[in-house]
Motif scaffolding. Structure first.
Motif, PDB file in Angstrom:
ATOM      1  N   ASN A  81      -7.557  -3.434   5.940  1.00 14.12           N
ATOM      2  CA  ASN A  81      -6.933  -2.289   5.281  1.00 14.12           C
ATOM      3  C   ASN A  81      -5.628  -1.894   5.966  1.00 14.12           C
ATOM      4  O   ASN A  81      -5.347  -2.272   7.104  1.00 14.12           O
ATOM      5  CB  ASN A  81      -7.904  -1.111   5.175  1.00 14.12           C
ATOM      6  N   ALA A  82      -4.840  -1.101   5.250  1.00 13.95           N
ATOM      7  CA  ALA A  82      -3.494  -0.745   5.704  1.00 13.95           C
ATOM      8  C   ALA A  82      -3.510   0.072   6.996  1.00 13.95           C
ATOM      9  O   ALA A  82      -2.616  -0.064   7.832  1.00 13.95           O
ATOM     10  CB  ALA A  82      -2.760   0.023   4.606  1.00 13.95           C
ATOM     11  N   GLY A  83      -4.523   0.924   7.173  1.00 15.94           N
ATOM     12  CA  GLY A  83      -4.597   1.730   8.386  1.00 15.94           C
ATOM     13  C   GLY A  83      -4.782   0.871   9.621  1.00 15.94           C
ATOM     14  O   GLY A  83      -4.150   1.098  10.660  1.00 15.94           O
ATOM     15  N   ALA A  84      -5.666  -0.130   9.535  1.00 10.32           N
ATOM     16  CA  ALA A  84      -5.899  -1.024  10.665  1.00 10.32           C
ATOM     17  C   ALA A  84      -4.659  -1.866  10.949  1.00 10.32           C
ATOM     18  O   ALA A  84      -4.305  -2.094  12.115  1.00 10.32           O
ATOM     19  CB  ALA A  84      -7.096  -1.932  10.371  1.00 10.32           C
ATOM     20  N   ILE A  85      -3.982  -2.324   9.903  1.00 14.07           N
ATOM     21  CA  ILE A  85      -2.765  -3.117  10.092  1.00 14.07           C
ATOM     22  C   ILE A  85      -1.679  -2.282  10.754  1.00 14.07           C
ATOM     23  O   ILE A  85      -0.996  -2.745  11.671  1.00 14.07           O
ATOM     24  CB  ILE A  85      -2.284  -3.684   8.745  1.00 14.07           C
ATOM     25  N   TYR A  86      -1.526  -1.058  10.284  1.00 21.52           N
ATOM     26  CA  TYR A  86      -0.486  -0.181  10.853  1.00 21.52           C
ATOM     27  C   TYR A  86      -0.727   0.045  12.342  1.00 21.52           C
ATOM     28  O   TYR A  86       0.211  -0.038  13.148  1.00 21.52           O
ATOM     29  CB  TYR A  86      -0.489   1.148  10.100  1.00 21.52           C
ATOM     30  N   SER A  87      -1.962   0.308  12.729  1.00 17.82           N
ATOM     31  CA  SER A  87      -2.274   0.514  14.143  1.00 17.82           C
ATOM     32  C   SER A  87      -2.022  -0.759  14.945  1.00 17.82           C
ATOM     33  O   SER A  87      -1.523  -0.710  16.076  1.00 17.82           O
ATOM     34  CB  SER A  87      -3.738   0.948  14.302  1.00 17.82           C
ATOM     35  N   THR A  88      -2.355  -1.903  14.365  1.00 13.58           N
ATOM     36  CA  THR A  88      -2.134  -3.185  15.046  1.00 13.58           C
ATOM     37  C   THR A  88      -0.647  -3.431  15.263  1.00 13.58           C
ATOM     38  O   THR A  88      -0.212  -3.809  16.361  1.00 13.58           O
ATOM     39  CB  THR A  88      -2.744  -4.334  14.230  1.00 13.58           C
ATOM     40  N   LEU A  89       0.149  -3.242  14.222  1.00 13.40           N
ATOM     41  CA  LEU A  89       1.588  -3.485  14.340  1.00 13.40           C
ATOM     42  C   LEU A  89       2.235  -2.507  15.313  1.00 13.40           C
ATOM     43  O   LEU A  89       3.174  -2.874  16.035  1.00 13.40           O
ATOM     44  CB  LEU A  89       2.243  -3.404  12.963  1.00 13.40           C
ATOM     45  N   ASN A  90       1.747  -1.275  15.359  1.00 13.23           N
ATOM     46  CA  ASN A  90       2.261  -0.320  16.350  1.00 13.23           C
ATOM     47  C   ASN A  90       1.995  -0.812  17.771  1.00 13.23           C
ATOM     48  O   ASN A  90       2.836  -0.672  18.662  1.00 13.23           O
ATOM     49  CB  ASN A  90       1.628   1.050  16.152  1.00 13.23           C
ATOM     50  N   SER A  91       0.807  -1.378  17.981  1.00 16.41           N
ATOM     51  CA  SER A  91       0.486  -1.919  19.307  1.00 16.41           C
ATOM     52  C   SER A  91       1.370  -3.105  19.636  1.00 16.41           C
ATOM     53  O   SER A  91       1.853  -3.248  20.773  1.00 16.41           O
ATOM     54  CB  SER A  91      -0.993  -2.328  19.367  1.00 16.41           C
ATOM     55  N   LEU A  92       1.605  -3.965  18.667  1.00 14.29           N
ATOM     56  CA  LEU A  92       2.436  -5.149  18.893  1.00 14.29           C
ATOM     57  C   LEU A  92       3.898  -4.788  19.100  1.00 14.29           C
ATOM     58  O   LEU A  92       4.654  -5.564  19.687  1.00 14.29           O
ATOM     59  CB  LEU A  92       2.303  -6.118  17.714  1.00 14.29           C
ATOM     60  N   GLN A  93       4.309  -3.629  18.635  1.00 17.34           N
ATOM     61  CA  GLN A  93       5.690  -3.185  18.875  1.00 17.34           C
ATOM     62  C   GLN A  93       5.904  -2.864  20.355  1.00 17.34           C
ATOM     63  O   GLN A  93       7.039  -2.898  20.848  1.00 17.34           O
ATOM     64  CB  GLN A  93       6.009  -1.963  18.028  1.00 17.34           C
ATOM     65  N   GLN A  94       4.812  -2.562  21.065  1.00 20.30           N
ATOM     66  CA  GLN A  94       4.924  -2.179  22.466  1.00 20.30           C
ATOM     67  C   GLN A  94       4.919  -3.370  23.412  1.00 20.30           C
ATOM     68  O   GLN A  94       5.012  -3.193  24.625  1.00 20.30           O
ATOM     69  CB  GLN A  94       3.758  -1.243  22.836  1.00 20.30           C
ATOM     70  N   VAL A  95       4.798  -4.587  22.892  1.00 21.87           N
ATOM     71  CA  VAL A  95       4.811  -5.773  23.747  1.00 21.87           C
ATOM     72  C   VAL A  95       6.142  -5.831  24.495  1.00 21.87           C
ATOM     73  O   VAL A  95       7.211  -5.643  23.899  1.00 21.87           O
ATOM     74  CB  VAL A  95       4.627  -7.056  22.911  1.00 21.87           C
ATOM     75  N   ASN A  96       6.074  -6.075  25.786  1.00 18.58           N
ATOM     76  CA  ASN A  96       7.294  -6.140  26.602  1.00 18.58           C
ATOM     77  C   ASN A  96       8.178  -7.288  26.147  1.00 18.58           C
ATOM     78  O   ASN A  96       7.740  -8.427  26.069  1.00 18.58           O
ATOM     79  CB  ASN A  96       6.942  -6.320  28.088  1.00 18.58           C
ATOM     80  N   ARG A  97       9.431  -6.961  25.850  1.00 19.04           N
ATOM     81  CA  ARG A  97      10.366  -7.978  25.382  1.00 19.04           C
ATOM     82  C   ARG A  97      10.883  -8.818  26.553  1.00 19.04           C
ATOM     83  O   ARG A  97      10.838  -8.393  27.702  1.00 19.04           O
ATOM     84  CB  ARG A  97      11.525  -7.329  24.626  1.00 19.04           C
ATOM     85  N   PHE A 101       0.838  -1.203   0.000  1.00 24.20           N
ATOM     86  CA  PHE A 101       0.000   0.000   0.000  1.00 24.20           C
ATOM     87  C   PHE A 101       0.871   1.251   0.000  1.00 24.20           C
ATOM     88  O   PHE A 101       0.605   2.210  -0.726  1.00 24.20           O
ATOM     89  CB  PHE A 101      -0.915  -0.026   1.218  1.00 24.20           C
ATOM     90  N   ASN A 102       1.924   1.237   0.802  1.00 20.31           N
ATOM     91  CA  ASN A 102       2.790   2.408   0.905  1.00 20.31           C
ATOM     92  C   ASN A 102       3.690   2.597  -0.314  1.00 20.31           C
ATOM     93  O   ASN A 102       4.058   3.728  -0.650  1.00 20.31           O
ATOM     94  CB  ASN A 102       3.660   2.298   2.164  1.00 20.31           C
ATOM     95  N   SER A 103       4.055   1.510  -0.975  1.00 19.98           N
ATOM     96  CA  SER A 103       4.964   1.613  -2.120  1.00 19.98           C
ATOM     97  C   SER A 103       4.233   1.826  -3.441  1.00 19.98           C
ATOM     98  O   SER A 103       4.834   2.235  -4.431  1.00 19.98           O
ATOM     99  CB  SER A 103       5.822   0.349  -2.225  1.00 19.98           C
ATOM    100  N   SER A 104       2.931   1.548  -3.458  1.00 15.88           N
ATOM    101  CA  SER A 104       2.126   1.741  -4.678  1.00 15.88           C
ATOM    102  C   SER A 104       1.314   3.025  -4.545  1.00 15.88           C
ATOM    103  O   SER A 104       1.525   3.823  -3.634  1.00 15.88           O
ATOM    104  CB  SER A 104       1.200   0.537  -4.875  1.00 15.88           C
ATOM    105  N   SER A 105       0.378   3.173  -5.439  1.00 16.98           N
ATOM    106  CA  SER A 105      -0.510   4.341  -5.376  1.00 16.98           C
ATOM    107  C   SER A 105      -1.680   4.037  -4.449  1.00 16.98           C
ATOM    108  O   SER A 105      -2.844   4.103  -4.842  1.00 16.98           O
ATOM    109  CB  SER A 105      -1.003   4.699  -6.782  1.00 16.98           C
ATOM    110  N   SER A 106      -1.352   3.690  -3.216  1.00 20.60           N
ATOM    111  CA  SER A 106      -2.361   3.351  -2.201  1.00 20.60           C
ATOM    112  C   SER A 106      -3.282   2.257  -2.714  1.00 20.60           C
ATOM    113  O   SER A 106      -4.511   2.374  -2.660  1.00 20.60           O
ATOM    114  CB  SER A 106      -3.158   4.596  -1.797  1.00 20.60           C
ATOM    115  N   GLU A 107      -2.672   1.179  -3.180  1.00 21.72           N
ATOM    116  CA  GLU A 107      -3.433   0.064  -3.742  1.00 21.72           C
ATOM    117  C   GLU A 107      -3.169  -1.216  -2.948  1.00 21.72           C
ATOM    118  O   GLU A 107      -2.265  -1.294  -2.133  1.00 21.72           O
ATOM    119  CB  GLU A 107      -3.045  -0.151  -5.210  1.00 21.72           C
ATOM    120  N   TYR A 108      -3.998  -2.213  -3.238  1.00 19.89           N
ATOM    121  CA  TYR A 108      -3.894  -3.511  -2.580  1.00 19.89           C
ATOM    122  C   TYR A 108      -3.756  -4.605  -3.640  1.00 19.89           C
ATOM    123  O   TYR A 108      -4.076  -4.397  -4.811  1.00 19.89           O
ATOM    124  CB  TYR A 108      -5.130  -3.794  -1.724  1.00 19.89           C
ATOM    125  N   ARG A 109      -3.297  -5.768  -3.199  1.00 20.82           N
ATOM    126  CA  ARG A 109      -3.282  -6.949  -4.059  1.00 20.82           C
ATOM    127  C   ARG A 109      -4.281  -7.955  -3.520  1.00 20.82           C
ATOM    128  O   ARG A 109      -4.486  -8.068  -2.309  1.00 20.82           O
ATOM    129  CB  ARG A 109      -1.876  -7.548  -4.127  1.00 20.82           C
TER     130      ARG A 109
END
Length: 786
Positions: free
Chosen positions: A496-512, A460-468
């Motif tokens: 969609n990409a917005g929901a995925i981005y928010s999800t991955l941001n949350s998962l980045q905060q998981v305590n290592r 999505f970020n590398s194309s013209s805001s498109e999906y496969r």
């Protein structure tokens, strides 16, 4: 001229017919497939280095035909077997004459076969030698010379010549006798192998070494005299060791080799695996296995994928354990209980549909749904928690409540769009436990699903805001293959990409895990969106993570399903995940998909869209559909007396003296647990005694919940244990009076809990506070024996 041709044809028609027949026989004397024999399966890395091999079906170590042979072996075999190979038509009349004369006049036997003739003899499976057989070899050798190039004939010889025992072919011999590919053979090694096809029985550790040594040294001398090698090389080659006991073939990726054999039996396959990375992760898994085995945890698996190409970069199907512990089982493809690793997909699905925002408060309270009562791993309740924290901390109760709100069938269908092939039963079969490990999936499917989310965002970020259309596809492990991601579309069919981005941001905060807590302070560390999972009974430990370039999946447990204490995702699987991450090239964090986000004002305390009474507001980018969510329901306007100690209204207090405030308040049962963990939380003040109220909820049952059946357990003395009824009250110091079927049973203050031992049956439980607020609930009581 025509008359002359006719006369010749008429006069010599029998001879011509015989000649034509002989020519046709010669032309078609070779079979279409010269060597119709089974070959071993060979798996190679993307660089062409052997990862492993499996023996041919006839029990011979015979690798697939070589494309070329090394220069050193070529020179050695030509000088030893057929010095005039590049000049004869398939046979050498001089050599054959000398051999025939020696065979007639002496008792010694000498062969005069060229390499081309030897290829024919090998293709005919070394039939008994005779002059007639020799004639057939000569005829077919000339035909072979016409149909094949000299290089091709040499390759055939090197591929199918015997090298002793069940070792066939140069490449096989090189690995078995020296443990290296044929391209790396030295002059001494090449010469030793060149003499073996002439006398393969010489290979027998501890025997025949003087004969083999003499033959090799004689060949090396010839190479020196012909100026193929210089004196220094010659002298060094003489000092080289002879082949001895066969080396075991490499087992760098044994389970991937088996996978190759199952799909491409008898072929040499170049896989997508990176050799150096596979070796590093083999070392990591070996170290962790030895530690885990001390706790009788005997199996593990690791899969690393390239997010962009979906290629398998490393494949560890099992730990280096024993056969008794099922070391032959390829865990990567086996379905196991998923634990909590499906939670991010539910979170992203609800963000995608606009049911919540990234930090919306969700309830974490005692919950019973149709008799099912989920529990958090730590057995505690948070009252209310931002959904991003609920995901990062892997809280079970919020996940179950979210699944019920989203819809079981709806989420089940979403998982099928993500290609979870082992979730085969109907949705009702799994129920709400689907989100906590009630279903089974493989490390293959889980890792590819996380890779699919990362790939969706990247594209999505590398194309013209498109999906496969096909992001959640199976990984590929054959280098010649290319992943097919389907057609380009304007909208996502899955998430969609917005929901995925928010999800991955949350998962980045998981305590290592221990040792990784301060990763953010080091520039060499790389961000990772990751999730752990632990199945019921401590049988499966998962850790799965993605960067913008890589997806890593780890499973730890016992292949036979035995659970072990300490077998959790954080303790057993996560340390392996981060050790693997450390050997991968650094990746940047995902770019922000602004076209799928919208800037909105969000209440900082509740995570909802800001309402008119919110007192702390921040501007955030949220998924587009999040704009449809409700405004903050937890902030309300309240009117207080001059000292702000009590709520008032116009029925009991002068308007001029009232103070208006915005107040953050949770429902009683959420507040009951939330306030304990948040000292800054202030409960809503009570109403002044003489003020009229508009039906505010001041009490709520903690136990029993609505529609919950209360089981009376018997102790060892066969007596019924007491049941403790419990409520949350907005003002704990208030006195609460308890009734069963309108019969008074006691009062409580501060801690509103009361113990009873009622008989089985249906009752109406009533709680009334000193202000006259009343709470009623039908209670069903049954018995259960310990």
């Amino acid at each position: 001229m025509k008359k002359i041709i006719k006369i010749v044809l008429k006069k010599h028609k029998i001879k011509l017919a015989i000649g034509f027949t002989a020519f046709v026989f010669w032309l078609f004397c070779l079979p279409s497939v010269l060597f119709d024999v089974p070959t071993a399966t060979v798996a190679e890395s993307r660089e062409g280095i052997m990862l492993g091999a499996r023996i041919a079906d006839d029990g011979q170590w015979r690798f697939p035909k070589m494309d070329s042979i090394p220069y050193r072996f070529e020179q050695s075999i030509l000088l030893f077997e057929d010095e005039h190979f590049y000049y004869h038509p398939g046979f050498n009349p001089v050599s054959m004459s000398k051999a025939l004369w020696q065979n007639i006049t002496t008792d010694k036997r000498r062969g005069g076969s060229t390499l081309t003739q030897q290829v024919i003899r090998l293709s005919r499976k070394n039939k008994e030698r005779s002059y007639f057989e020799k004639l057939i070899e000569v005829i077919k050798a000339t035909r072979l010379e016409v149909g094949y190039s000299k290089k091709e004939i040499l390759n055939l010889y090197a591929s199918y010549a015997p090298f002793g025992g069940n070792v066939v072919g140069l490449e096989t011999a090189s690995w078995r006798y020296f443990g290296i590919p044929s391209q790396e053979l030295s002059w001494g090694q090449s010469a030793a192998l060149a003499v073996l096809p002439n006398a393969p029985s010489l290979i027998f550790p501890g025997k025949n070494e003087p004969i083999l040594l003499a033959k090799r040294d004689k060949l090396l001398l010839k190479l020196f005299q012909k100026e193929v090698i210089d004196q220094t090389t010659y002298e060094l080659a003489l000092d080289e060791k002879l082949p001895g006991k066969p080396f075991p073939l490499p087992e760098i990726a044994p389970h991937l080799t088996e996978k190759v054999r199952s799909n491409h039996r008898g072929k040499r396959i170049q896989t997508t695996v990176e050799y150096a990375l596979q070796k590093k992760i083999n070392r990591i898994t070996k170290e962790h296995y030895y530690a885990l085995s001390q706790n009788q945890i005997n199996n593990l698996a690791v899969l690393v994928l390239d997010v962009e190409t979906r290629e398998v970069l490393a494949y560890i199907g099992n730990a280096p354990t024993s056969r008794e512990n099922n070391n032959y089982v390829d865990i990567i493809g086996k379905p196991r209980s998923t634990g909590s690793v499906l939670k991010p997909f539910l979170y992203s699905a609800m963000l995608d549909s606009g049911e919540l925002l990234p930090n919306t408060l969700v309830a974490d309270i005692p919950t019973v749904i149709n008799g099912y009562s989920p529990e958090n791993f730590d057995k505690k309740f948070n009252g209310a928690v931002p959904v991003s924290q609920a995901l990062a901390r892997s809280l079970n109760i919020p996940a179950v409540r979210m699944l019920r709100a989203h819809g079981l069938e709806r989420f089940y269908n979403k998982l099928h769009l993500m290609n979870f092939t082992d979730i085969k039963h109907p949705a009702d079969y799994y129920g709400l436990t689907l989100i906590l490990g009630g279903a089974e999936s493989s490390l293959w499917d889980i890792t590819k699903a996380y890779a699919g989310m990362a790939s969706t965002l990247n594209y999505f970020n590398s194309s013209s805001s498109e999906y496969r259309s096909s992001e959640f596809i199976d990984p590929i492990f054959i280098r010649d293959e290319k992943a097919s991601f389907g057609k380009v579309e304007g909208n996502s069919k899955v998430i969609n990409a917005g929901a995925i981005y928010s999800t991955l941001n949350s998962l980045q905060q998981v305590n290592r895990p221990a040792g990784q807590e301060n990763w953010g302070f080091f520039s060499s560390s790389q961000p990772l969106a990751w999730k752990t999972g632990t199945s019921f009974g401590f049988k499966d430990a998962w850790a799965v993570g993605v960067t913008s370039k890589y997806a890593i999946g780890v499973w730890v447990g016992n292949a036979d399903g035995e659970g072990r204490p300490g077998l959790t995702g954080v303790q057993a699987a996560a340390p392996i995940l981060f050790d693997v991450l450390d050997v991968l090239p650094k990746s940047n964090w995902f770019a922000t998909p602004y076209d799928e986000l919208v800037e909105a004002e969000v209440c900082q305390k509740s995570g909802h869209l800001a309402g008119i009474f919110c007192d702390a507001i921040a501007s955030e980018f949220i998924p587009k559909n999040g704009i449809k969510t409700q405004a903050c329901p937890y902030h309300q306007k309240v009117f207080l007396n001059a000292s702000e100690s009590m709520q008032v209204n116009s029925s009991c207090y002068p308007l001029a003296n009232m103070k208006q405030r915005s107040w953050f308040t949770l429902p009683p049962i959420q507040e009951y647990y939330y306030a304990r963990l948040h000292p800054e939380y202030k409960s809503l003040p009570k109403f002044a005694p003489d003020c009229l109220q508009d039906g505010e909820r001041t009490m709520e049952f903690i136990f029993p919940k609505k529609n919950e059946i209360v089981l009376l357990a018997k102790n060892f003395g066969e007596n019924l244990n007491e049941v403790i009824f419990k409520i949350a009250h907005r003002s704990p110091e208030t006195i609460v009076y308890w009734y069963i079927d309108e019969k008074f049973i006691g009062s409580t203050e501060t801690f509103h809990e009361i113990a009873l031992a009622p008989k089985p049956g249906s009752y109406v439980l009533t709680a009334t506070d000193q202000e006259g607020n009343e709470l009623k609930q039908l209670v069903e009581i049954s018995t259960a024996s310990l």
